[in-house]
Design a protein around this motif. Structure first.
Motif, short mmCIF file in Angstrom:
data_model
loop_
_atom_site.label_atom_id
_atom_site.label_comp_id
_atom_site.label_asym_id
_atom_site.label_seq_id
_atom_site.Cartn_x
_atom_site.Cartn_y
_atom_site.Cartn_z
N UNK A 212 0.83 -1.21 0.00
CA UNK A 212 0.00 0.00 0.00
C UNK A 212 0.86 1.25 0.00
N UNK A 213 1.88 1.23 0.82
CA UNK A 213 2.70 2.42 0.94
C UNK A 213 3.57 2.67 -0.27
N UNK A 214 4.31 1.61 -0.68
CA UNK A 214 5.24 1.81 -1.79
C UNK A 214 4.53 2.18 -3.07
N UNK A 215 3.32 1.62 -3.23
CA UNK A 215 2.59 1.87 -4.46
C UNK A 215 2.38 3.36 -4.66
N UNK A 216 2.24 4.07 -3.53
CA UNK A 216 1.99 5.51 -3.65
C UNK A 216 3.27 6.28 -3.91
N UNK A 217 4.38 5.67 -3.54
CA UNK A 217 5.64 6.40 -3.61
C UNK A 217 6.36 6.21 -4.93
N UNK A 218 6.28 4.99 -5.47
CA UNK A 218 7.16 4.66 -6.60
C UNK A 218 6.36 4.61 -7.89
N UNK A 220 5.24 2.97 -11.48
CA UNK A 220 4.88 1.57 -11.74
C UNK A 220 6.07 0.77 -12.25
N UNK A 221 6.89 1.39 -13.08
CA UNK A 221 7.99 0.60 -13.64
C UNK A 221 9.00 0.26 -12.55
N UNK A 222 9.22 1.21 -11.64
CA UNK A 222 10.14 0.90 -10.54
C UNK A 222 9.55 -0.16 -9.63
N UNK A 223 8.22 -0.08 -9.43
CA UNK A 223 7.57 -1.10 -8.62
C UNK A 223 7.75 -2.48 -9.22
N UNK A 224 7.62 -2.55 -10.54
CA UNK A 224 7.77 -3.85 -11.18
C UNK A 224 9.18 -4.39 -10.98
N UNK A 305 3.05 5.39 10.17
CA UNK A 305 3.78 5.58 8.91
C UNK A 305 2.83 5.47 7.72
N UNK A 306 1.98 4.44 7.79
CA UNK A 306 1.03 4.23 6.69
C UNK A 306 0.12 5.43 6.52
N UNK A 307 -0.35 5.94 7.65
CA UNK A 307 -1.25 7.10 7.58
C UNK A 307 -0.54 8.27 6.93
N UNK A 308 0.73 8.40 7.29
CA UNK A 308 1.53 9.45 6.69
C UNK A 308 1.66 9.24 5.18
N UNK A 309 1.86 7.97 4.81
CA UNK A 309 1.99 7.67 3.38
C UNK A 309 0.69 7.97 2.63
N UNK A 310 -0.42 7.73 3.32
CA UNK A 310 -1.72 7.87 2.65
C UNK A 310 -2.28 9.28 2.76
N UNK A 311 -1.50 10.22 3.28
CA UNK A 311 -2.09 11.51 3.58
C UNK A 311 -2.54 12.25 2.32
N UNK A 319 0.23 4.61 -10.37
CA UNK A 319 -0.43 3.70 -11.29
C UNK A 319 0.00 3.95 -12.72
N UNK A 320 0.63 5.07 -12.95
CA UNK A 320 1.04 5.38 -14.32
C UNK A 320 2.43 4.85 -14.58
N UNK A 321 2.59 4.24 -15.72
CA UNK A 321 3.92 3.81 -16.08
C UNK A 321 4.70 5.00 -16.62
#
Lengths: 777, 247
Positions: A212-218, A220-224, A305-311, A319-321
């Motif tokens: 959940x957290x990383x998805x917001x930070x990175x 999509x290509x880096x996530x992959x 931390x999660x709440x901070x990430x989701x702020x 979600x965009x490559x």
């Protein structure tokens, strides 16, 4: 997201319970949906269910598989863990082994380290098996409910601590074993479950932080890329964790366990071990309190931390490559080059597949790196000693190379349709058949996976003492087998994949993967067997099997996105293979019941005729029931006997020349001892050879197998392949003349299009051979 | 050009499309209207060979859409209601791939793709992965894919559904151009103003049955004299109404 409390919002516990129930319900539906949908859909007159348009027929067996495989895995893993505990004890706390004991400090730390490794492996596996890039199906929707973000996060962690298959498989057995040795005996499973839960909570937190957290930070290509790294790490960690429980393989991990610092006993895994081992109630209660307090603090920090990430919300640019990335210089260059030079004669489909492979690191790792890890891990951890013997025996080396390629194909070629995914509609707009597209992909992957054995053999050429014919035979068997299995994998993938499914785990039907793996295992036998004849037989059978599967898949392809409709039944190669098998099995059974050791001519005729008649009746019955097209006829278009007889005489002449050439050779004598010749069977041979054999064998081998092959292939490939199978099912000595006969009868059948002609050819040939053998003896 | 011969499709006991008879002439812009769930998409999928008719057949350019699917696709361009593309491929690459699959050489395909992208106003995003496109861009890219081999027939499933006014007008303009160049267009929609503007003839499907076909003025005159297409539509798709006569 607003932090304020809404009036009327459900309180923490209620909403958590609701969310957990929702998730469990979904999981339950997922496991049973195939079954229920199917049953209800078949019920006539059931109006509501008649509309069910399930895109996935045949999920039935998946649930069964889950329920049988799981306990097995738990058990297998449990026994490895038990071994690990015992070895750890030997190493860290030498002395006799026991059932109930107070763990020494060193042993406690060692066990804590083991739990930590298992915990880490389970966390990585959970993340690797999901899809890091795709947003969770529900979070976007859940945030629209009047529930505070914090509540949602707590509920998510709680729910993930319960719904975590790999976590349970990794941690539960370990906790149970520790509880057992701490004296809990038969209450150990329950105590173990309770003890594992705090760790599962932490695993849930770790997973949520990661996805959940990383998805917001990175992006999509880096996530992959990260996903690719995690899937590699997860396999390595799992092997490391398991190695402690495997005899003679755990030295490395045991060494690390011995060097672990004391304070590990005060971390959650250490506290779990100590709680389980503590005898006095007050002490145990105090340890439980410490454990829960630690877990609670970690969870609270994690949620902050999660709440901070989701702020900034639950969705971001992640979600965009890669947005508007300029084309890489290589691609620009390839555009400007002339067509032939830049693409190595690859088709558009193959080119696209390679582009996707080069951009999708996760796909790349799954296809090419994971097989190395899995097969390599098996070799290093297994007790077979293959890791060393493969550099001495070319057959073993070949089997490793083939195993790597076959595994890689299950990740690539098998997934052909799944890799098209939701974009499958595009294929329907092209003026070419799906079969061509699939063939392109099968060829591509067949060629790509040849790399593994190629590298192994290249190394082998330098390492091995001598490179002789055995080495060459191993190379040839492997290099022929891999393309065949690429086609088998693609064909099985047509049946074993659900390209339109959203969820990764639903995309593949596991029973087809297991079928593919089983078939690949069969070919390993062909690779390692020293018997040349067996090797040939295996290769012919595999080739025919791949033809049969490919044909089945091809029939299915126009109906790919229309699972409600079955393709019309046509005589296919697989029918012929089944009929041949039924025929031999029945014949064998009758011989076993009535024949005993010596085979008399009468018994042979009897068994042959009954088996043939039963097979014939069975096949005709099934064909009539299923209204199959293309059932072979007895009388054809051209029923003149001249050409069949001439064909039979020609084949017979070849056989006689062959017999004369072999006369007096030791090989013929050996063969004679191994099986009866026609002559030794007496007068019974006449009706057997001239009537029964031509009738039944021609129905199966020409009518079904050649006929089935002919539907998809030209005259000569079909004739040669069916003749090869026909020859393989005869004793080694008669392979060559029977192969000629197979070609001759196929020729006669092709001309006449009725079975009478090849029967006549077959009878003429048999008459020639018996006559010659009588004269010669 | 397009012909349905008793085209039928059922899912178990549920008949999604009842025997359809229809003939669309060369150069017509035929609007296939109907409420949600009437069987529009099922019919279009049968025309594309994605679904198999339970009985009867769909013919395009004299070819059977199921048994001669690959042949049919030479003459047809298709835009689904929700076009989804491969991850990790850019709009330019997808278009070029489609062109190559239609038998063009690599260089020709690249040139054609570049031209189409400029025509469709997608040149700003050619290097972005197509999965990131907005709905309007995806539809435009889909239309470019459908037109790249210059087909005689266009089959469009809800071509302007979900598009903003400007994108919708762009797409309609494209369709008008295509129609003017003599292409036969078969499109499903439930947007009546779009049908009024673009179609030369419409058919209204309701619960799998073709309840009315004809030119717009014919239908209006016969079913709702002095009324709008909307009134015609509401009248023939009224619940519990026996199928109206076909014009």
């Amino acid at each position: 997201m607003s932090q304020q409390d809404f009036a009327g919002a459900a309180p923490l516990l209620t909403s958590t319970a609701l969310l957990v129930r929702l998730r469990l319900r979904r999981l339950w539906n997922l496991m049973l949906s195939g079954q229920l949908g199917k049953k209800a859909g078949n019920k006539p007159g059931n109006k509501t269910n008649a509309k069910v348009r399930s895109g996935n027929p045949g999920k039935k067996s998946s649930a069964v598989l889950v329920f049988t495989v799981w306990p097995l895995m738990l058990f297998a893993f449990g026994s490895i863990i038990r071994n690990a505990v015992v070895t750890l004890h030997d190493r860290l706390d030498p002395g006799g082994f026991w059932l109930t004991v107070e763990f020494s400090a060193a042993f406690t730390v060692g066990l804590a380290f083991m739990l930590l490794t298992l915990w880490f492996a389970s966390l990585l596996m959970t993340v690797a098996s999901g899809e890091l890039v795709k947003a969770e199906w529900d979070l976007e929707w859940l945030v629209t409910l009047p529930v505070r973000a914090e509540t949602l996060l707590w509920a998510r962690i709680l729910e993930r601590s319960i719904v975590n298959p790999s976590g349970f498989i990794m941690l539960l057995p370990a906790c149970i074993v520790i509880a057992w040795y701490s004296g809990y005996r038969w209450s150990a499973p329950l105590v173990g479950l309770l003890a594992a839960w705090p760790l599962l909570l932490l695993a849930a937190l770790g997973r949520t932080l990661l996805d959940t957290g990383l998805r917001l930070r990175m992006s999509a290509s880096r996530l992959r890329n990260l996903h690719a790294v995690i899937s590699v790490l997860s396999i390595v960690t799992m092997y490391l964790a398991m190695s402690m429980g495997l005899a003679g393989k755990g030295r490395f991990m045991l060494g690390i366990a011995a060097g672990m610092p004391e304070w590990l006993a005060w971390t959650p895994p250490g506290l779990v071990v100590r709680v389980l081992n503590e005898r006095t109630f007050i002490e145990a209660a105090w340890l439980v309190f410490e454990l829960l307090a630690e877990v609670a603090i970690i969870l609270w920090l994690g949620v902050q931390i999660l709440q901070n990430q989701l702020r900034h919300g639950v969705i971001s640019g992640g979600a965009r490559d890669t947005a508007r990335a300029p084309p890489s210089p290589v691609e620009v260059a390839s555009d400007s080059k002339t067509p032939g030079a830049s693409r190595l004669k690859l088709t558009a489909v193959q080119w696209r597949e390679l582009t996707l492979l080069s951009r999708d690191r996760n796909f790349l790792v799954q296809c090419l790196v994971v097989p190395l890890l899995i097969v390599g891990g098996q070799l290093l951890l297994g007790s077979s000693g293959i890791a060393t013997s493969m550099w001495r025996d070319p057959n073993v080396l070949a089997s490793v190379g083939f195993g790597l390629a076959a595994y890689s194909l299950s990740m690539s070629a098998f997934q052909t349709l799944n890799s098209e995914g939701q974009a499958l509609w595009l294929l329907y707009t092209f003026p070419c058949s799906f079969e061509e597209v699939l063939k392109d992909k099968a060829r591509l992957w067949g060629a790509m996976t040849l790399l593994y054995p190629l590298i192994l053999f290249a190394v082998g050429m330098f390492v091995m003492p001598g490179v002789g014919w055995k080495f060459c035979a191993a190379v040839i068997t492997t290099f022929l087998g891999i393309p065949i299995y690429a086609f088998i994998a693609v064909a099985l993938g047509v049946f074993g994949s659900n390209p339109l499914e959203q969820h990764q785990s639903q995309k593949v039907k596991p029973e087809y993967v297991y079928l593919y793996m089983g078939l690949a295992g069969l070919y390993i036998y062909a690779v390692v067997t020293p018997n040349f004849y067996q090797r040939i037989v295996f290769m012919v059978l595999t080739l025919l099997l791949s033809f049969a599967l490919w044909q089945k898949a091809r029939d299915r392809l126009p109906y790919l996105l229309d699972p409600d409709v079955a393709p019309p039944a046509k005589v296919s190669i697989s029918d012929g293979l089944i009929a041949a098998m039924v025929f031999f099995v029945i014949q064998g059974i009758i011989m076993a019941i009535g024949g005993g050791v010596t085979i008399s001519g009468a018994a042979l005729l009897f068994a042959f005729a009954i088996a043939g008649a039963l097979t014939y009746t069975l096949m005709r019955y099934v064909y009539a029931r299923t209204r199959t097209e293309g059932v072979p006829r007895l009388r054809g278009d051209d029923n003149r006997p001249i050409i069949p007889v001439v064909a039979g005489l020609a084949a017979g002449a070849c056989a006689i020349v062959y017999l004369l050439a072999l006369r007096g050779s030791p090989w013929l004598d050996q063969a004679k001892q191994a099986s009866n010749t026609w002559v030794e069977l007496g007068y019974w041979v006449v009706p057997l050879a001239l009537i029964a054999a031509p009738i039944f064998e021609e129905f199966i081998f020409r009518g079904l197998i050649y006929g089935g092959l002919r539907r998809s292939f030209g005259q000569w490939p079909a004739a040669l392949t069916s003749a090869a199978l026909f020859a393989c099912l005869h004793p080694p000595i008669s392979i060559a003349p029977v192969f000629v006969l197979g070609v001759a009868t196929a020729f006669a059948y092709e001309r006449s299009r009725g079975l009478l002609a090849p029967m006549l050819t077959h009878a003429t040939y048999n008459a020639c051979v018996i006559g010659a053998q009588m004269l010669m003896s | 050009m397009i012909e349905f011969q008793d085209l039928t499709r059922s899912y178990g006991d549920f008949t999604a499309v009842r025997p359809l008879q229809l003939n669309v002439q060369r150069g017509e812009v035929f609007g296939f209207l109907g409420p949600n769930g009437a069987g529009k998409t099922t019919t279009i999928r049968m025309m594309m060979g994605i679904l198999v008719p339970s009985s009867g057949r769909a013919m395009i350019a004299g070819l059977d859409c199921h048994t001669q699917r690959a042949e049919v696709q030479r003459h047809v361009g298709y835009l689904p209601d929700n076009p989804i593309y491969y991850d990790f491929l850019r709009g330019r690459e997808i278009l070029q791939f489609v062109a190559e699959m239609h038998g063009m050489g690599r260089r020709e395909a690249a040139e054609r793709a570049a031209r189409m992208l400029t025509e469709f106003g997608l040149e700003d995003v050619v290097n972005e992965f197509a999965v990131n496109y907005s709905m309007g861009m995806k539809k435009k890219l889909g239309l470019a894919c459908a037109l790249i081999h210059d087909p005689e027939v266009l089959i469009l499933d809800e071509p302007i559904n979900g598009l903003d006014p400007r994108a919708a007008r762009d797409v309609q303009e494209r369709l008008r151009l295509a129609a003017a160049s003599g292409k036969t267009i078969f499109m499903s929609t439930h947007l009546l103003d779009m049908a009024e503007r673009v179609c030369t003839r419409v058919g209204i499907i309701h619960r799998g049955e073709l309840v009315a076909t004809g030119t717009l003025s014919e239908l209006r005159e016969r079913l709702a004299p002095g009324g709008s297409l909307e009134e015609v539509f509401l009248k023939v798709t009224e619940e519990d109404l026996a199928p109206a006569a076909t014009a």
